[in-house]
Scaffold this active site. Structure first.
Site, PDB file in Angstrom:
ATOM      1  N   ASP A  43       0.824  -1.217   0.000  1.00 41.37           N
ATOM      2  CA  ASP A  43       0.000   0.000   0.000  1.00 41.37           C
ATOM      3  C   ASP A  43       0.861   1.271   0.000  1.00 41.37           C
ATOM      4  OD1 ASP A  43      -2.407   1.391   0.094  1.00 41.37           O
ATOM      5  OD2 ASP A  43      -3.209   0.242   1.771  1.00 41.37           O
ATOM      6  N   ASP A  84      -9.821   4.000  -3.439  1.00 38.28           N
ATOM      7  CA  ASP A  84     -10.593   2.823  -3.026  1.00 38.28           C
ATOM      8  C   ASP A  84     -11.986   2.759  -3.656  1.00 38.28           C
ATOM      9  OD1 ASP A  84      -8.393   2.367  -1.519  1.00 38.28           O
ATOM     10  OD2 ASP A  84      -9.425   2.314   0.409  1.00 38.28           O
TER      11      ASP A  84
HETATM   12  C1  GLA Z   1      -5.915   1.445   1.455  1.00 36.31           C
HETATM   13  C2  GLA Z   1      -6.081   0.463   0.303  1.00 36.31           C
HETATM   14  C3  GLA Z   1      -7.251  -0.472   0.597  1.00 36.31           C
HETATM   15  C4  GLA Z   1      -6.993  -1.222   1.896  1.00 36.31           C
HETATM   16  C5  GLA Z   1      -6.748  -0.236   3.019  1.00 36.31           C
HETATM   17  C6  GLA Z   1      -6.285  -0.917   4.296  1.00 36.31           C
HETATM   18  O1  GLA Z   1      -6.989   2.309   1.555  1.00 36.31           O
HETATM   19  O2  GLA Z   1      -6.289   1.160  -0.889  1.00 36.31           O
HETATM   20  O3  GLA Z   1      -7.436  -1.393  -0.465  1.00 36.31           O
HETATM   21  O4  GLA Z   1      -5.886  -2.072   1.733  1.00 36.31           O
HETATM   22  O5  GLA Z   1      -5.746   0.729   2.667  1.00 36.31           O
HETATM   23  O6  GLA Z   1      -6.001  -0.008   5.316  1.00 36.31           O
END
Ligand code: GLA
Length: 408
Positions: free
Chosen positions: A151, A206
């Site tokens: 990430d 997301d």
């Molecule tokens: C980010 C990623 C998500 C998830 C969260 C976890 O937002 O884009 O897909 O993995 O972190 O904290």
């Protein structure tokens, strides 16, 4: 003597290749398929839940349909590294450590995925990998990890290409084949630099379980399905075997309508996207399972040419997407984004589709195609007749066109 020299040369060449290579080139030749904990469970994860999901992936038939990775997302960690700086699992959630979880997943014939972050902390505030890349890669290899989602939180002042390249090299150096899933949200346009570094890269922020964007809080507006599709439409030239655009994990079964779930799954297949389910497999309905395991649709996603679909035209909120497939076949998708039912009257003969990316031309005046409806699982005649169909709101008509070898 000659044998010794030869051995030395081979050793030297293989050392130089591994120093030069960033990622393992033989992985993810079709888009990865699996399940990830984040979309439904967020921080509420533990060993039993992960084992249950592995069991369900097998028992439900999803494994047979192609889903193979069980990926544990954020929040698996303890808040502190150990005395020598190694990552350690949360002792309450994963009392036997991560190797034990990996062993269980492997015992089911599945593969083991994990999560961390290029920054100083993960997005949920657990220890990030920054400055510990080679050390963490070794832990993953020791635990039997097959897939790492990496990430991009807490990365102020860090260069994305450099950070992901370092981790990619660290994974390769372990000698264990590990799929590297870059989760940088598209900010530094990873599609332009990440093909030698990772096997897939997130193209957007997301996803949310929503057709259009929905404001969740003052600072957080996760993307809807349709917005993500629009972003992906411009990136098709960057995807291919071993290096995929990732429009984020699936929301099928998490609250969209049946038609929306079908359209979402179809469009992810057209986009040659990783198919990473994000629903609670213990509670899924038969409809959800039928969508997730539709072998016709999965075959479009997993087609070995690995060509992402082209948005060919848009009319009255109906988009036409086409995807060249092996054997001269095409996937042909009518996607109704609007709030109302739309009538299709489509004359294949008057559309010559020239896909300059794949160098494939669909010209039904020269070659007649058989039409097969991949959701209804039925033949729909040939391309020499006008196609007439009513598509409900937020739904798709997904067809496979196959060259008709026989004249009638
Ligand atoms: C980010 C990623 C998500 C998830 C969260 C976890 O937002 O884009 O897909 O993995 O972190 O904290």
């Amino acid at each position: 003597m000659a044998k010794k020299i030869l051995c030395f040369i081979v050793y030297f060449i293989s050392l130089s290749i591994s120093a030069y290579c960033q990622k393992n080139e033989h992985l993810a030749l079709t888009p990865p398929m699996g399940w990830n904990s984040w979309n439904t469970f967020s921080s509420e994860i533990n060993e039993q839940l992960i084992k249950d999901m592995a069991d369900k992936l097998v028992a439900s038939g999803m494994k047979n349909a192609g889903y193979e990775y069980i990926v544990i997302d954020d929040c698996w960690l303890s808040h502190e590294r150990d005395s020598i700086g190694n990552l350690q699992a949360d002792p309450i959630k994963f009392p036997y450590g991560m190797k034990a979880v990996g062993d269980y997943i492997h015992s089911k014939g599945l593969k083991f995925g994990m999560y961390n972050c290029a920054g100083t902390m993960t997005c949920a505030g657990y220890p990030g990998t920054y400055g510990h890349e080679y050390q963490d890669a070794l832990s993953y290899a020791k635990w039997g990890v097959d897939y790492l989602k990496y990430d991009w939180c807490y990365t102020d002042g860090i260069n994305a290409k450099e950070a992901y390249t370092t981790m990619s090299k660290a994974l390769t150096a372990t000698g264990r084949p590990i799929v590297f899933s870059i989760c940088e949200w598209g900010t530094s346009m990873p599609w332009k630099w990440a093909a030698p570094v990772g096997h897939l890269w997130r193209t957007t922020g997301d996803i949310s379980c929503s057709w259009v964007e929905k404001k969740m809080s003052e600072n957080w507006i996760p993307l809807g399905i349709t917005k993500i599709i629009d972003i992906e439409a411009n990136l098709r030239e960057y995807a291919g075997p071993g290096h995929w655009n990732d429009p984020d994990m699936l929301e099928v079964g998490n609250g969209l309508s049946y038609n929306e779930d079908k359209a979402h799954f179809t469009m992810w297949a057209m986009l040659a996207a990783p198919l990473i389910a994000g629903n609670d497999l213990r509670k899924m309905s038969k409809q959800t399972l039928d969508i997730l395991t539709n072998s016709n649709v999965i075959a479009i996603d997993q087609d070995s040419l690995g060509i992402q679909a082209l948005r060919y035209m848009v009319k009255d909120s109906v988009e036409i997407w086409v995807k060249p497939l092996v054997g001269g076949n095409w996937a042909f998708c009518f996607f109704n984004r609007s709030e109302k039912k739309q009538k299709i009257n489509f004359d294949f003969a008057s559309h010559i589709i020239n896909d300059t990316l794949s160098h494939r031309i669909l010209n039904t005046n020269i070659l007649k195609y058989k039409i097969y409806d991949l959701w209804e699982r039925k033949k729909m005649g040939y391309t020499n007749k006008m196609l007439k169909y009513d598509i409900p709101s937020h739904n798709v008509l997904l067809l496979r066109l196959s060259p008709n070898k026989f004249t009638e």
